[in-house]
Design an enzyme around this catalytic site. Structure first.
Site, PDB file in Angstrom:
ATOM      1  N   ASP A  24       0.797  -1.263   0.010  1.00 44.64           N
ATOM      2  CA  ASP A  24      -0.115  -0.112  -0.008  1.00 44.64           C
ATOM      3  C   ASP A  24       0.847   1.278   0.043  1.00 44.64           C
ATOM      4  OD1 ASP A  24      -2.196  -1.692   0.020  1.00 44.64           O
ATOM      5  OD2 ASP A  24      -2.482  -1.404   2.297  1.00 44.64           O
ATOM      6  N   ARG A  52     -16.703 -12.133  -1.172  1.00 44.52           N
ATOM      7  CA  ARG A  52     -16.256 -11.487   0.083  1.00 44.52           C
ATOM      8  C   ARG A  52     -16.001 -10.232   0.333  1.00 44.52           C
ATOM      9  NH1 ARG A  52     -10.386 -10.476   0.787  1.00 44.52           N
ATOM     10  NH2 ARG A  52      -9.740 -10.007   2.943  1.00 44.52           N
TER      11      ARG A  52
END
Ligand code: OGA
Ligand code: NI
Length: 353
Positions: A222, A286
């Site tokens: 990230d 999900r």
């Protein structure tokens, strides 16, 4: 063409844009043994419990930057409501979701598979992304939902507004613990991020007919500072540690925390931002909610004095840069991978010698 001559990719029922190279698809063999850090003592002001929490955080951040937190202070009912609202949103007809379609050059809105930016190795997912300013108006999230999707969605906006307020408090608590764990003033990073903001995203990973050929999100680190993720019970988040993919077991009572490249730069490379990905499943969809904490855009990313020295042993690893510079690089020039920060550094120095 005769079936015999087709490659395995051509025989599948998913579009080839979604098929990932084999080296990215190697299965995870085991679970990551990340610490589960109990924050109750920290919130009570218990010194010993805080030191223990900081020690666990330090050990995991030196190695891979992933840990989970429990007794984190965010109301579990609110977390459930945020999941419910996000799920309800993703179940809307595509035409409703596309009202708030992410526009070219914008970070915000509904998008499928980053398809506006890339045409290969597409992630098997849908996303809803908005911004949250730590010191912004207390109706900003409600306003986002209304302006993007119209009047019917106020409840979703209200729930996410409250969810963000709760996670913001947790994010600043984590900054305090990270400061303690580094042996610097505990308010140093809390204050650094006090007037920061977050990129907030709901990720929806639909069921997939060929889960072994694609990924919900490919290997990346990230670029942001710290990620606070809440996942449902399905599982799929995996981390690349010791040259192996390892899965993170879902815990309903926990947030998964991981450091991003910007925090790695803030510690002069001492704490790690680590490669991770999400797999998808054939029969189970999900969802995850991510809160990517970022500094104010014009803040200089520079480690505190204690974490580098002008002498040989701890030289500066990265140049001074702003989150604005780095965000622009990752959103305009570069697709996040394991070498984002390194390549940014080279690119940045070439323009700012
Ligand atoms: C991300 C990410 C993992 C997940 O959005 O950056 O790593 O489990 N998501 O959704
Ligand atoms: Ni990520």
């Amino acid at each position: 063409m005769d079936d015999f001559f087709k490659t395995s990719a051509e025989k599948t029922s998913i579009p080839k844009e979604y098929i990932w190279p084999e080296e990215d698809l190697v299965l995870a063999g085991e679970e990551l043994e990340e610490p589960v850090v109990d924050l109750q003592g920290f919130f009570r002001g218990d010194w010993e419990a805080t030191q223990h929490a900081a020690m666990l955080v330090r050990a995991s951040c030196l190695k891979h930057g992933f840990f989970q937190v429990i007794n984190h202070g965010v109301d579990s009912h609110l977390i459930n409501m945020a999941h419910y609202q996000a799920k309800t949103f993703f179940k809307l007809p595509i035409s409703e979701k596309q009202k708030g379609q992410q526009q070219l050059g914008s970070k915000w809105g509904f998008s499928v598979a980053h398809a506006h930016r890339f045409s290969t190795k597409l992630p098997w997912k849908e996303m809803l992304t908005f911004g949250f300013h730590h010191e912004g108006s207390n109706a900003a999230v409600v306003d986002f939902f209304q302006s993007f999707f119209g009047e019917g969605i106020e409840e979703t906006g209200l729930v996410f507004q409250r969810y963000c307020e709760g996670v913001k408090k947790l994010s600043l608590a984590i900054m305090e613990i990270l400061g303690i764990s580094l042996g610097i003033d505990k308010s140093y990073f809390r204050e650094f991020f006090q007037d920061g903001n977050a990129i907030v995203r709901a990720n929806f990973y639909p069921t997939c007919p060929e889960p072994g050929l694609t990924l919900g999100i490919g290997p990346h680190s990230d670029p942001t500072s710290v990620t606070i993720l809440h996942q449902d019970q399905v599982g799929g988040l995996e981390v690349f540690v010791d040259n192996k993919w390892k899965s993170i077991r879902p815990r309903h009572d926990a947030f998964v925390i991981n450091l991003g490249d910007t925090f790695m730069a803030l510690t002069n490379g001492m704490y790690k931002s680590c490669l991770h990905r999400a797999t998808v499943k054939k029969h189970q969809e999900r969802m995850s909610l991510t809160y990517f904490l970022c500094p104010r855009e014009d803040k200089m990313i520079k480690p505190p004095q204690d974490l580098f020295s002008s002498r040989e042993e701890k030289p500066r690893k990265y140049p001074d840069f702003t989150w604005f510079d780095f965000l622009r690089y990752t959103s305009e020039h570069y697709r996040a991978d394991e070498a984002t920060l390194q390549n940014f550094t080279k690119w940045f120095i070439s323009f700012n010698p």
